[in-house]
Design an enzyme around this catalytic site. Structure first.
Site, PDB file in Angstrom:
ATOM      1  N   CYS A 114       0.844  -1.204   0.000  1.00  0.00           N
ATOM      2  CA  CYS A 114       0.000   0.000   0.000  1.00  0.00           C
ATOM      3  C   CYS A 114       0.881   1.257   0.000  1.00  0.00           C
ATOM      4  O   CYS A 114       0.656   2.193  -0.762  1.00  0.00           O
ATOM      5  CB  CYS A 114      -0.909  -0.022   1.225  1.00  0.00           C
ATOM      6  SG  CYS A 114      -1.963   1.417   1.382  1.00  0.00           S
ATOM      7  N   TRP A 116       2.752   1.545  -3.314  1.00  0.00           N
ATOM      8  CA  TRP A 116       1.823   1.929  -4.377  1.00  0.00           C
ATOM      9  C   TRP A 116       1.701   3.459  -4.450  1.00  0.00           C
ATOM     10  O   TRP A 116       1.575   4.029  -5.517  1.00  0.00           O
ATOM     11  CB  TRP A 116       0.445   1.292  -4.103  1.00  0.00           C
ATOM     12  CG  TRP A 116      -0.577   1.602  -5.157  1.00  0.00           C
ATOM     13  CD1 TRP A 116      -0.837   0.886  -6.284  1.00  0.00           C
ATOM     14  CD2 TRP A 116      -1.496   2.705  -5.174  1.00  0.00           C
ATOM     15  NE1 TRP A 116      -1.842   1.470  -7.004  1.00  0.00           N
ATOM     16  CE2 TRP A 116      -2.261   2.584  -6.344  1.00  0.00           C
ATOM     17  CE3 TRP A 116      -1.745   3.777  -4.319  1.00  0.00           C
ATOM     18  CZ2 TRP A 116      -3.256   3.496  -6.679  1.00  0.00           C
ATOM     19  CZ3 TRP A 116      -2.729   4.694  -4.646  1.00  0.00           C
ATOM     20  CH2 TRP A 116      -3.474   4.551  -5.820  1.00  0.00           C
ATOM     21  N   HIS A 117       1.767   4.113  -3.279  1.00  0.00           N
ATOM     22  CA  HIS A 117       1.592   5.565  -3.252  1.00  0.00           C
ATOM     23  C   HIS A 117       2.786   6.307  -3.842  1.00  0.00           C
ATOM     24  O   HIS A 117       2.652   7.463  -4.237  1.00  0.00           O
ATOM     25  CB  HIS A 117       1.341   6.047  -1.823  1.00  0.00           C
ATOM     26  CG  HIS A 117      -0.078   5.825  -1.397  1.00  0.00           C
ATOM     27  ND1 HIS A 117      -0.530   4.621  -0.927  1.00  0.00           N
ATOM     28  CD2 HIS A 117      -1.149   6.651  -1.387  1.00  0.00           C
ATOM     29  CE1 HIS A 117      -1.809   4.727  -0.645  1.00  0.00           C
ATOM     30  NE2 HIS A 117      -2.217   5.942  -0.914  1.00  0.00           N
ATOM     31  N   GLY A 118       3.945   5.673  -3.870  1.00  0.00           N
ATOM     32  CA  GLY A 118       5.087   6.359  -4.463  1.00  0.00           C
ATOM     33  C   GLY A 118       6.364   5.586  -4.224  1.00  0.00           C
ATOM     34  O   GLY A 118       6.460   4.790  -3.289  1.00  0.00           O
TER      35      GLY A 118
END
Lengths: 499, 77
Positions: free
Chosen positions: A340, A343-345
């Site tokens: 997670c 996934w954001h960066g």
């Protein structure tokens, strides 16, 4: 002469510009979308033409943000369409699984190449202590969103909970659909595809809800998020040591509100715009700061992503490691939240943020039963007092986690906390309120609206739905005007910062 | 139709006195049956019926009716 210059200007405005995607809150989007919407409705009964127009506009929308990389969408649509077909028609389970793995490698491989290559190179350079120059790789905007969106299709076909579509056109529309391509919600193929055949495609309630969501989204994004970030949050976050603890604390509260209004505002607009085109996208936020635990927070924050992670990553790990009982859950939680974060960066701050959430949820697993016993002993279970207490504690854990999210340099977060604990100066709050009433007002209104009963939103939607069309348009124009005032307002002078 | 036996296993695991479990009931509709608790319910069902599910079989379950069908299949009913 004049006309050739204007034409040139219009042409360059419509061309791909990496710094100027068609964000919903820009006037260019509004103008183009209104034009598109008129044609879309004129084609009302001719479904095929309407869908082709929507596909064409969606591709243009993505071209405006990513240039020739819009071709990735075409590759993704074709590859996943045929992957779905292959998985569905294969009887042999091992072969089915191989096709799924190939589809995963193609999708995650594309995402990994564009988004994580340089991050991995940097890690290799750090470990080997050799300098490796980063590659010049373009990051196609929204790739994390539409990669996950495409994967719902192949996963659901693999689990036999979705029949593949026979129409490459319909599947392409699902992948290209412009309202949610840049920032979600990560809608499911299983929910989207059946809607393509719905007639009539839009009702009076849909229009009321759509206008409400678009106005709400614009206000959240431009009036609250952009305004408080530019005029307050960024300034404190740039030099936290120049400010007192009370200002740092307010900046953190404002930042939490900013992220929420920015992201959920964009989702509101996406859902509203999709509704005007006859498509219902899934809800993405449900008053996240009313959460009474971190697990509850993830049922309310970025719901389309958390559901995706739960169904396609958490559950498979959890079920396959179920013999480890509670530790099976812990492994699944840590891996899921690691992904997670990533996934954001491509950065350690995002990973740290994700793992922090995973660890908090894992710890709470072990305390679940003792906690319940304690609440019963104190006779506070199911009381408003307990709920209030849980909301406050959860909120502060989340606020802290967003500090990890924001700063790749942990020293800044540390500085802010040391100001809050060692140099609070509560009296400065009065100065703040006096000098920056608009900022304070926006923060208060933002949180107030969030914590008021959710009935209020439904009630406002009903009122807008019941209005005659001219009044609806008038209200919408007023909302746009207010938003425009905030957009064009000069940066507020921070006289107050001279102290 | 959900058997009394399966119903009992699920309700006992969730500490519920009673709940109307239908074929189409989905986990989030049942108090306490969240994604974290799901693992305990699956383990309890496996233990009580003395069966072993494959991960794939569990992951494709959509509702309690599907779980009943899977139990029936494994117990040869």
């Amino acid at each position: 002469m004049f006309s050739s210059i204007s034409l040139e200007k219009i042409f360059s405005l419509l061309k791909y510009d990496p710094n100027d995607p068609l964000i919903f809150s820009t006037s260019l989007f509004l103008i183009l979308f209104l034009g598109f919407l008129i044609f879309y409705n004129l084609l009302g009964k001719n479904k095929a033409a309407r869908i082709f127009l929507l596909i064409f506009f969606s591709l243009y929308f993505y071209y405006k943000a990513a240039g020739l990389y819009f071709l990735i969408l075409v590759v993704s649509a074709v590859a996943n369409f045929y992957a779905g077909k292959l998985i569905a028609t294969t009887e042999n389970f091992t072969k089915k699984r191989i096709f799924l793995i190939v589809a995963l490698i193609v999708n995650i491989g594309l995402l990994g190449y564009f988004k994580y290559t340089n991050f991995i190179l940097q890690i290799i350079a750090d470990i080997s202590k050799h300098n490796i120059d980063p590659l010049s790789i373009f990051l196609p905007i929204g790739i994390s969103f539409y990669t996950f969106k495409s994967l719902t299709y192949v996963f659901d076909i693999y689990y036999d909970t979705l029949k593949p579509t026979n129409s490459l056109r319909d599947f392409s529309l699902y992948i290209f659909f412009f309202p949610n391509i840049l920032l979600g919600p990560i809608d499911r193929a299983a929910d989207f595809l059946p809607q393509i055949d719905h007639e009539p495609f839009i009702s009076r309630e849909d229009i009321g809800r759509a206008l409400f969501l678009i106005m709400l989204g614009l206000i959240k994004k431009v009036v609250i998020a952009d305004y408080i970030s530019l005029n307050f949050v960024d300034r404190i976050f740039d030099f936290p040591l120049r400010f007192t603890g009370v200002e740092n604390l307010l900046a953190i509260y404002a930042y939490v509100l900013q992220i929420y209004c920015d992201f959920s505002g964009y989702s509101d607009m996406a859902i509203g715009i999709a509704l005007l085109l006859g498509f219902k996208l899934m809800d993405n936020f449900n008053y996240p700061f009313k959460a009474t635990s971190i697990a509850d927070f993830w049922r309310r924050w970025h719901i389309s992503l958390s559901n995706w992670l739960k169904d396609y990553l958490f559950k498979p790990i959890q079920i396959s490691s179920r013999r480890l009982k509670i530790f099976g859950n812990v492994i699944a939680l840590i891996v899921t939240f690691f992904v997670c974060g990533l996934w954001h960066g491509a950065g350690w701050n995002f990973i740290l943020w994700g793992v922090f959430h995973g660890v908090l949820m894992s710890i709470s697993l072990f305390f679940k039963k003792p906690k319940e016993k304690l609440y019963k002993f104190l006779r506070i279970n199911n009381t408003r007092f307990l709920r209030f207490f849980q909301i406050v504690i959860t909120f502060h854990f989340i606020a802290f986690s967003f500090l990890l999210f924001r700063f790749s340099d942990l020293q800044i977060a540390k500085d802010m906390l040391s100001q809050i604990f060692d140099f609070f100066h509560a009296e400065v709050f009065l100065q703040f309120a006096e000098k920056l009433p608009l900022i304070l007002g926006l923060i208060v209104i933002g949180y107030l609206f969030h914590f008021l009963p959710s009935r209020l939103g439904i009630w406002l939607q009903k009122i807008i739905t019941a209005m005659p069309l001219p009044v609806k348009i008038l209200i919408f124009v007023i909302a746009i005007w207010i938003v425009a005032q905030f957009k064009t307002a000069d940066i507020q002078p921070f006289i107050y910062f001279q102290f | 139709m959900i058997s009394q036996e399966l119903k009992k296993v699920i309700l006992t695991e969730l500490n519920l006195d009673d709940f109307d479990l239908q074929d189409e009931t989905m986990a989030p509709e049942v108090p306490g049956w969240d994604s974290l608790n799901h693992i305990n319910i699956i383990l309890a069902v496996e233990k009580s019926f003395n069966v072993k599910f494959k991960s794939y079989e569990v992951l494709r379950l959509k509702n309690v009716g599907d779980l009943q069908k899977l139990v029936d299949l494994k117990t040869g009913k």
